[in-house]
Design a protein around this motif. Structure first.
Motif, short mmCIF file in Angstrom:
data_model
loop_
_atom_site.label_atom_id
_atom_site.label_comp_id
_atom_site.label_asym_id
_atom_site.label_seq_id
_atom_site.Cartn_x
_atom_site.Cartn_y
_atom_site.Cartn_z
N ARG A 163 -5.42 -7.30 -10.80
CA ARG A 163 -4.10 -6.81 -10.39
C ARG A 163 -4.21 -5.38 -9.87
O ARG A 163 -3.57 -5.03 -8.86
CB ARG A 163 -3.13 -6.84 -11.57
N SER A 164 -4.99 -4.56 -10.53
CA SER A 164 -5.17 -3.17 -10.07
C SER A 164 -5.70 -3.17 -8.66
O SER A 164 -5.24 -2.41 -7.81
CB SER A 164 -6.15 -2.43 -10.98
N SER A 165 -6.69 -4.02 -8.42
CA SER A 165 -7.33 -4.05 -7.11
C SER A 165 -6.33 -4.46 -6.02
O SER A 165 -6.25 -3.84 -4.97
CB SER A 165 -8.50 -5.04 -7.18
N ARG A 166 -5.55 -5.49 -6.30
CA ARG A 166 -4.55 -5.93 -5.31
C ARG A 166 -3.49 -4.86 -5.13
O ARG A 166 -3.08 -4.56 -4.01
CB ARG A 166 -3.88 -7.22 -5.79
N MET A 167 -3.04 -4.29 -6.25
CA MET A 167 -1.99 -3.27 -6.18
C MET A 167 -2.45 -2.06 -5.37
O MET A 167 -1.65 -1.44 -4.67
CB MET A 167 -1.65 -2.89 -7.63
N ALA B 118 -10.30 7.26 -5.70
CA ALA B 118 -10.57 7.02 -4.27
C ALA B 118 -10.44 5.54 -3.90
O ALA B 118 -10.45 5.20 -2.72
CB ALA B 118 -11.97 7.52 -3.91
N PHE B 119 -10.31 4.66 -4.90
CA PHE B 119 -10.32 3.21 -4.62
C PHE B 119 -9.24 2.81 -3.61
O PHE B 119 -9.53 2.13 -2.63
CB PHE B 119 -10.11 2.44 -5.93
N GLY B 120 -8.01 3.25 -3.84
CA GLY B 120 -6.90 2.87 -2.95
C GLY B 120 -7.08 3.41 -1.54
O GLY B 120 -7.03 2.64 -0.57
N PRO B 121 -7.32 4.74 -1.37
CA PRO B 121 -7.54 5.26 -0.02
C PRO B 121 -8.71 4.58 0.69
O PRO B 121 -8.66 4.35 1.90
CB PRO B 121 -7.84 6.75 -0.26
N ARG B 122 -9.77 4.23 -0.06
CA ARG B 122 -10.90 3.53 0.56
C ARG B 122 -10.48 2.16 1.04
O ARG B 122 -10.81 1.74 2.14
CB ARG B 122 -12.06 3.39 -0.43
N ALA B 123 -9.70 1.45 0.18
CA ALA B 123 -9.25 0.11 0.56
C ALA B 123 -8.36 0.18 1.79
O ALA B 123 -8.32 -0.74 2.60
CB ALA B 123 -8.50 -0.55 -0.60
#
Lengths: 265, 273
Positions: A163-167, B118-123
């Motif tokens: 969920r974290s990854s999708r979010m 950084a996970f979100g900005p990288r994605a």
């Protein structure tokens, strides 16, 4: 556990192997049983030295050790890498997809109980006498522990991580690479360690029957030449190489999984 | 990126209010299962969230608070009604809706603090120089700069939740959905985290929907407190908290609100569906 000064513990640990060697040396020296073919440890070590360093003209093993080790090591690594890549890939597919699990898993489960040694005739038909057959047998046998542990790791990925990854906006491929595989990595590395141990077992079996070079071939061949000293030297070599490759996997594991340690990293 | 998981509906007749509204929740209901074994977790819940508004949801365990949050986050689907962000119904997770889970194991334990943020900005495929600058800014904002290269398991529970907040703040999430994020902390750490959260919110002003079963926590944090009652979960009352921040938990006005909230929670009369 007992406590004490380090050298006392070290001495205790070495005591039993030392006693076994002494009894072996003394009893073979005194009785020469086994029709005189059983070597004393000192003779085996001497043969190992000649095998490694050469210098004994007329001894067909003199100085050929490095070539044998190179041949065997190359086959173990090739088979292990093929098994690892296939095992992780197929394990991820089975572990993360219901449909692919239904399609692939029954086949894996059906093939798994068949001992790899039973595949020797097929490997000879497909690859002929040669390294290909040995690599195939190593890869086939080492594949199963990798795939099973990858499946179990992939199935245990926390729903909170997914969920974290999708979010955070990650797509399917990125989620697999950055979330599922790292999350399954402790389990995958257990599979790789088992696979590495199994690779050496399978290599020796394969080289005894399907290849005309390498440590397994020399070990079996030495039997026909009644060179039990070379057999012991080969056993020793295989044991040490197996031990070292296990240590390498453990070191890689510890590095890859350094995030698991609550200590300062 | 922002459109991920959002669908623009053809009819946007819920956008009626004059005042600016970020999120609309309309007649939301959720039933699990069907037939005689069906369990209704949530019934006809409606409210609005304004931009930069801090809303707390206060209710006993099992009153459907987490179900409500999961629907607004796009993890769960409503049986009736909907949640919408502006004129787009929420149909899936989105980085505009940043979720902070109750369990800090939701952090990626294999990435460092920096890697998690950084996970979100990288994605989202941002350039790496921009990612580094944004991550550093957020690290500074939550006060974790010196822990940037630690792994989550090397941090305290409170610090882990700060990382969880930071990794959604870095995405400029317009709404933070926080599901009892401080429930696992001891009383002192919890109070410090509440103060930190108010500081962070004051400086960045996302809207926040914060779930808790602690009366003091709900009253200390929220502009409005939505009091819910259980089975099925529905809104009992919405309290406006017009107290200046930082709030004094011992002030008479705070005590009055506490008494009111407690009596709302204690009242057993449940409205029949």
């Amino acid at each position: 556990m007992t406590t004490g000064i380090p050298w006392a513990a070290a001495a205790r640990r070495m005591a039993t192997p030392a006693i076994v060697l002494i009894i072996w040396q003394a009893s073979v020296g005194a009785f020469r049983f086994g029709s005189g073919f059983i070597p004393m440890p000192s003779e085996a070590v001497q043969s190992l030295a000649i095998w490694i360093f050469g210098g004994a003209t007329g001894d067909r093993y003199s100085g050929t050790w490095v070539a044998s080790v190179e041949a065997s090591f190359g086959r173990v690594i090739s088979g292990f890498i093929v098994a690892s890549l296939m095992g992780i890939l197929i394990g991820m597919l089975i572990g993360r997809s219901r449909v692919l699990s239904d399609l692939i898993d029954p086949l894996v489960q059906a093939l798994r109980p068949i001992p790899v040694s039973a595949w020797v005739p097929f490997s000879l038909v497909f690859f002929g006498i040669g390294p290909g057959a040995a690599i195939f047998l190593v890869a086939l046998g080492a594949f199963f522990p990798v795939v099973l542990n990858t499946v179990s790791g992939a199935r245990q990925v926390s729903v909170l991580h997914l969920r974290s990854s999708r979010m955070l906006g990650a797509g399917a491929l990125r989620s697999v690479l950055l979330v599922v595989i790292p999350s399954a990595s402790p389990s995958i590395l257990v599979g790789l360690r088992l696979a590495m141990g199994l690779s050496w077992v399978l290599l020796i079996v394969a080289e005894m029957v399907a290849v005309k070079s390498g440590l397994g071939y020399e070990l079996w061949n030495a039997y026909y030449y009644s060179r039990m000293d070379v057999i012991v030297a080969a056993m020793l070599t295989i044991g040490v190489l197996g031990f070292l490759s296990d240590r390498v996997i453990v070191m890689i594991s510890n590095y890859v999984l350094r995030w698991q340690s609550p200590e300062k990293g | 990126m922002a459109a991920r998981g959002m669908s623009v509906s053809t009819s946007t007749n819920w956008v009626t209010s004059d005042r600016e509204t970020l999120v609309f929740v309309r007649d939301l209901a959720r039933t699990y299962g069907s037939g005689p074994g069906a369990v209704q977790a949530l019934a006809s819940v409606s409210f609005d969230i304004a931009p930069a508004e801090f809303i707390t949801i206060l209710g006993p365990s099992g009153c459907g608070k987490t179900t409500l949050l999961n629907i607004i986050a796009g993890f769960d689907t409503a049986s009736e009604g909907f949640a919408a962000m502006g004129d787009a119904k929420i149909v899936g997770p989105s980085s505009r809706l940043g979720v902070v889970f109750q369990d800090s194991s939701a952090l990626f334990s294999w990435f460092t603090v920096r890697g998690n943020i950084a996970f979100g900005p990288r994605a989202a495929g941002r350039p790496s120089a921009e990612i580094a600058a944004r991550v550093n800014a957020v690290l500074d904002l939550v006060g974790l700069t010196e822990f940037a290269d630690k792994y989550p398991l090397q941090l305290s529970g409170g610090m882990r939740q700060l990382v969880a907040i930071a990794r959604v703040l870095v995405m400029d999430a317009e709404l933070l959905l926080m599901d009892e994020p401080f429930a696992a902390l001891d009383a002192i750490a919890r109070q410090r985290m509440q103060e930190r959260l108010v500081e962070i919110w004051t400086r960045t002003k996302p809207a926040i929907l914060f779930i808790t079963h602690s009366v003091d926590e709900a009253l200390y944090l929220g502009d409005r407190v939505i009091v819910m009652t259980g089975r099925p979960g529905r809104i009992r009352e919405i309290l406006d908290i017009n107290l200046a921040r930082p709030r004094d938990l011992a002030a008479p006005a705070f005590n009055d609100l506490r008494a009111k909230a407690l009596s709302l929670l204690r009242s057993t009369k449940e409205v029949e569906p």
